[in-house]
Design an enzyme around this catalytic site. Structure first.
Site, PDB file in Angstrom:
ATOM      1  N   ASN A  12       0.857  -1.187   0.000  1.00  0.00           N
ATOM      2  CA  ASN A  12       0.000   0.000   0.000  1.00  0.00           C
ATOM      3  C   ASN A  12       0.896   1.241   0.000  1.00  0.00           C
ATOM      4  O   ASN A  12       1.655   1.467   0.946  1.00  0.00           O
ATOM      5  CB  ASN A  12      -0.893  -0.036   1.242  1.00  0.00           C
ATOM      6  CG  ASN A  12      -1.861   1.119   1.286  1.00  0.00           C
ATOM      7  OD1 ASN A  12      -1.480   2.255   1.010  1.00  0.00           O
ATOM      8  ND2 ASN A  12      -3.096   0.863   1.638  1.00  0.00           N
ATOM      9  N   HIS A  15       0.950   5.854   1.926  1.00  0.00           N
ATOM     10  CA  HIS A  15       1.769   6.581   2.907  1.00  0.00           C
ATOM     11  C   HIS A  15       2.878   7.384   2.225  1.00  0.00           C
ATOM     12  O   HIS A  15       3.335   8.382   2.758  1.00  0.00           O
ATOM     13  CB  HIS A  15       2.335   5.606   3.930  1.00  0.00           C
ATOM     14  CG  HIS A  15       1.271   4.728   4.535  1.00  0.00           C
ATOM     15  ND1 HIS A  15       0.438   5.164   5.520  1.00  0.00           N
ATOM     16  CD2 HIS A  15       0.869   3.468   4.228  1.00  0.00           C
ATOM     17  CE1 HIS A  15      -0.420   4.195   5.833  1.00  0.00           C
ATOM     18  NE2 HIS A  15      -0.181   3.167   5.050  1.00  0.00           N
ATOM     19  N   HIS A  52      -5.392   3.871  -2.329  1.00  0.00           N
ATOM     20  CA  HIS A  52      -6.758   4.242  -1.933  1.00  0.00           C
ATOM     21  C   HIS A  52      -7.037   5.654  -2.438  1.00  0.00           C
ATOM     22  O   HIS A  52      -6.408   6.609  -1.973  1.00  0.00           O
ATOM     23  CB  HIS A  52      -6.846   4.177  -0.402  1.00  0.00           C
ATOM     24  CG  HIS A  52      -8.210   4.449   0.157  1.00  0.00           C
ATOM     25  ND1 HIS A  52      -8.485   4.356   1.495  1.00  0.00           N
ATOM     26  CD2 HIS A  52      -9.380   4.799  -0.433  1.00  0.00           C
ATOM     27  CE1 HIS A  52      -9.758   4.649   1.715  1.00  0.00           C
ATOM     28  NE2 HIS A  52     -10.326   4.934   0.552  1.00  0.00           N
ATOM     29  N   ARG A  54      -9.126   8.390  -2.033  1.00  0.00           N
ATOM     30  CA  ARG A  54     -10.143   8.849  -1.076  1.00  0.00           C
ATOM     31  C   ARG A  54     -10.936  10.000  -1.654  1.00  0.00           C
ATOM     32  O   ARG A  54     -10.434  10.776  -2.483  1.00  0.00           O
ATOM     33  CB  ARG A  54      -9.466   9.307   0.223  1.00  0.00           C
ATOM     34  CG  ARG A  54      -8.753   8.196   0.970  1.00  0.00           C
ATOM     35  CD  ARG A  54      -8.312   8.701   2.324  1.00  0.00           C
ATOM     36  NE  ARG A  54      -9.448   8.903   3.193  1.00  0.00           N
ATOM     37  CZ  ARG A  54      -9.829   8.075   4.153  1.00  0.00           C
ATOM     38  NH1 ARG A  54      -9.146   6.979   4.398  1.00  0.00           N
ATOM     39  NH2 ARG A  54     -10.881   8.341   4.897  1.00  0.00           N
ATOM     40  N   ARG A  58      -6.805  12.974   0.148  1.00  0.00           N
ATOM     41  CA  ARG A  58      -5.789  13.416   1.115  1.00  0.00           C
ATOM     42  C   ARG A  58      -4.391  12.880   0.811  1.00  0.00           C
ATOM     43  O   ARG A  58      -3.416  13.435   1.265  1.00  0.00           O
ATOM     44  CB  ARG A  58      -6.201  13.079   2.547  1.00  0.00           C
ATOM     45  CG  ARG A  58      -6.117  11.626   2.914  1.00  0.00           C
ATOM     46  CD  ARG A  58      -6.433  11.415   4.374  1.00  0.00           C
ATOM     47  NE  ARG A  58      -7.817  11.717   4.675  1.00  0.00           N
ATOM     48  CZ  ARG A  58      -8.498  11.180   5.696  1.00  0.00           C
ATOM     49  NH1 ARG A  58      -7.892  10.362   6.518  1.00  0.00           N
ATOM     50  NH2 ARG A  58      -9.759  11.463   5.896  1.00  0.00           N
ATOM     51  N   GLU A  79      -8.360   0.756  -3.716  1.00  0.00           N
ATOM     52  CA  GLU A  79      -9.323   0.811  -2.606  1.00  0.00           C
ATOM     53  C   GLU A  79     -10.241   1.996  -2.827  1.00  0.00           C
ATOM     54  O   GLU A  79      -9.784   3.088  -3.194  1.00  0.00           O
ATOM     55  CB  GLU A  79      -8.590   0.981  -1.283  1.00  0.00           C
ATOM     56  CG  GLU A  79      -7.770  -0.229  -0.896  1.00  0.00           C
ATOM     57  CD  GLU A  79      -7.021   0.014   0.396  1.00  0.00           C
ATOM     58  OE1 GLU A  79      -7.145   1.098   0.988  1.00  0.00           O
ATOM     59  OE2 GLU A  79      -6.292  -0.894   0.800  1.00  0.00           O
ATOM     60  N   THR A 110     -18.603  -1.405  14.260  1.00  0.00           N
ATOM     61  CA  THR A 110     -17.786  -1.198  15.457  1.00  0.00           C
ATOM     62  C   THR A 110     -16.386  -1.760  15.259  1.00  0.00           C
ATOM     63  O   THR A 110     -15.429  -1.253  15.816  1.00  0.00           O
ATOM     64  CB  THR A 110     -18.434  -1.852  16.692  1.00  0.00           C
ATOM     65  OG1 THR A 110     -18.886  -3.130  16.317  1.00  0.00           O
ATOM     66  CG2 THR A 110     -19.596  -1.021  17.208  1.00  0.00           C
ATOM     67  N   GLU A 160     -11.359  -8.971   2.130  1.00  0.00           N
ATOM     68  CA  GLU A 160     -10.109  -8.636   2.808  1.00  0.00           C
ATOM     69  C   GLU A 160     -10.451  -8.542   4.288  1.00  0.00           C
ATOM     70  O   GLU A 160     -11.227  -7.672   4.706  1.00  0.00           O
ATOM     71  CB  GLU A 160      -9.516  -7.321   2.305  1.00  0.00           C
ATOM     72  CG  GLU A 160      -8.214  -7.013   3.056  1.00  0.00           C
ATOM     73  CD  GLU A 160      -7.392  -5.896   2.433  1.00  0.00           C
ATOM     74  OE1 GLU A 160      -7.435  -5.729   1.193  1.00  0.00           O
ATOM     75  OE2 GLU A 160      -6.711  -5.194   3.201  1.00  0.00           O
ATOM     76  N   HIS A 201      -4.220  -4.455   7.253  1.00  0.00           N
ATOM     77  CA  HIS A 201      -4.304  -3.336   8.202  1.00  0.00           C
ATOM     78  C   HIS A 201      -3.516  -3.660   9.467  1.00  0.00           C
ATOM     79  O   HIS A 201      -3.850  -4.595  10.192  1.00  0.00           O
ATOM     80  CB  HIS A 201      -5.742  -2.939   8.578  1.00  0.00           C
ATOM     81  CG  HIS A 201      -5.774  -1.548   9.132  1.00  0.00           C
ATOM     82  ND1 HIS A 201      -5.918  -0.428   8.347  1.00  0.00           N
ATOM     83  CD2 HIS A 201      -5.601  -1.091  10.396  1.00  0.00           C
ATOM     84  CE1 HIS A 201      -5.869   0.645   9.096  1.00  0.00           C
ATOM     85  NE2 HIS A 201      -5.659   0.279  10.345  1.00  0.00           N
TER      86      HIS A 201
END
Ligand code: PXP
Length: 254
Positions: A12, A15, A52, A54, A58, A79, A110, A160, A201
Site C-alpha cells: 500500500n 503513505h 486508496h 479517497r 488526502r 481501494e 464497530t 479482505e 491493516h
C-alpha cells in the site's frame, strides 16, 4: 516464476503520497513519488500495488491512479468507497481489482470494516458493474460471520479481512488469541463460501508470523510498516548521498 499458491504481498503506497502531499499539495509533482515507490516494490518481487483514492484526496491523487494503471506490470488494487464519483473513476481506469472500504463514519461497523450486511444491495450493484467491466471485487470486512455471509451474498470474489484488532491487541496474550481465532474462523467460513481471502491493516514485521496461522490467505496488503521501515533502513544512504554532494570525502572509520 511465482508459485501461485504462495502468499502474495500488495504494498500500500498511500503513505508515500501522504508524505508528498505534506509538502506539495496542489502541485503537479513532488517527492516522494508514489509511482517510483510502486515500481521499486514491483522490482523486488511485490505481487501487487494497493492505493486508496479517497473522496477528500488526502494522499493518492487521480493522476497517480492513472499513471499506476499505465506502468504497473503486476496488479493494481484500488481501494475505494462505494460512492458514485469514485466508482465512476474506477470503471474508467480499470484497476485489476477494487477493494471496497468504509470511508464515512456511518459506513463503519464497530470493528472498523465495511457493513456489508446492511449495505449489501448497493454493494451488489457496484460488484456487478465492476465485474461487467472485468474488474474483480474485494470487500474489506471485519472477521465477523455476518459480514462474511453478506460478502458472499454480494457476490464479491474476495474478502479482505480487517486485521486491525489483531494488530492492536498483539501484545495482550488473551485478546490476541481471541482475535486470531476470529480471523481463522472468518477465513474458513469465507473459503467454504468460495470467497478468496486477503487480509490487511496494521500488519508488520512482528505480527506477521502469527498472522500466518490464518488459513486460505491469498494476499496481504501492507503499507505503514513497510514504508516506516524504508525510512529507517534508507536513511543512511540518503544522508551519505547528501554529504557527498556537499563535498564530504565519503565515509570514514573515525
Ligand atoms: N488494507 C486496507 C483495506 C486498507 O485500507 C489499508 C490502509 O489502511 C491497508 C490494508 C494497509 O494498512 P497498513 O497501512 O496499516 O499496513
Amino acid at each position: 516464476m511465482n508459485d501461485p499458491s504462495m502468499l502474495k504481498l500488495g504494498v500500500n503506497i498511500d503513505h508515500v503520497a501522504t508524505l508528498r502531499q505534506a509538502r506539495y499539495r496542489g502541485r503537479e509533482r513532488g517527492e516522494p513519488d508514489p509511482i517510483e515507490a510502486a515500481l521499486i516494490c514491483e522490482s523486488v518481487g511485490a505481487q501487487g500495488i494497493t492505493a486508496h483514492l479517497r473522496e477528500d484526496r488526502r494522499h493518492i491523487q487521480d493522476r497517480d491512479v492513472r499513471q499506476l494503471r499505465q506502468v504497473l506490470k503486476t496488479r493494481l488494487n484500488l481501494e475505494l468507497a462505494n460512492v458514485p464519483e469514485i466508482v465512476a473513476i474506477a470503471l474508467e481506469i480499470k484497476p485489476d481489482i477494487v477493494c471496497v472500504v468504509p470511508e464515512r463514519r456511518a459506513e463503519v461497523t464497530t470493528e472498523g470494516g465495511l457493513d456489508a450486511a446492511r449495505q449489501w444491495p448497493s454493494l451488489a450493484e457496484t460488484r456487478q458493474r465492476m465485474n461487467d467491466a472485468g474488474i474483480e471485487v474485494s470487500l474489506f470486512i471485519a472477521p465477523d460471520p455476518e459480514q462474511v455471509e453478506a460478502a458472499a451474498r454480494v457476490g464479491s470474489q474476495f474478502v479482505e479481512l480487517h486485521t486491525g484488532a489483531f494488530a492492536e491487541n498483539f501484545h495482550r496474550k488473551r485478546e490476541r488469541a481471541a482475535e486470531l481465532e476470529r480471523l481463522i474462523a472468518a477465513a474458513n467460513q469465507a473459503h467454504s463460501l468460495r470467497l478468496r481471502v486477503n487480509a490487511g491493516h496494521g500488519l508488520n514485521y512482528q505480527n506477521l508470523a502469527v498472522l500466518r496461522q490464518v488459513p486460505h490467505l491469498v494476499e496481504l496488503n501492507i503499507g505503514h510498516s513497510i514504508i516506516s521501515r524504508a525510512v529507517v533502513v534508507g536513511l543512511a544512504t540518503a544522508v551519505r548521498e547528501m554529504l557527498l554532494l556537499m563535498g564530504a570525502p565519503g565515509e570514514t572509520n573515525t
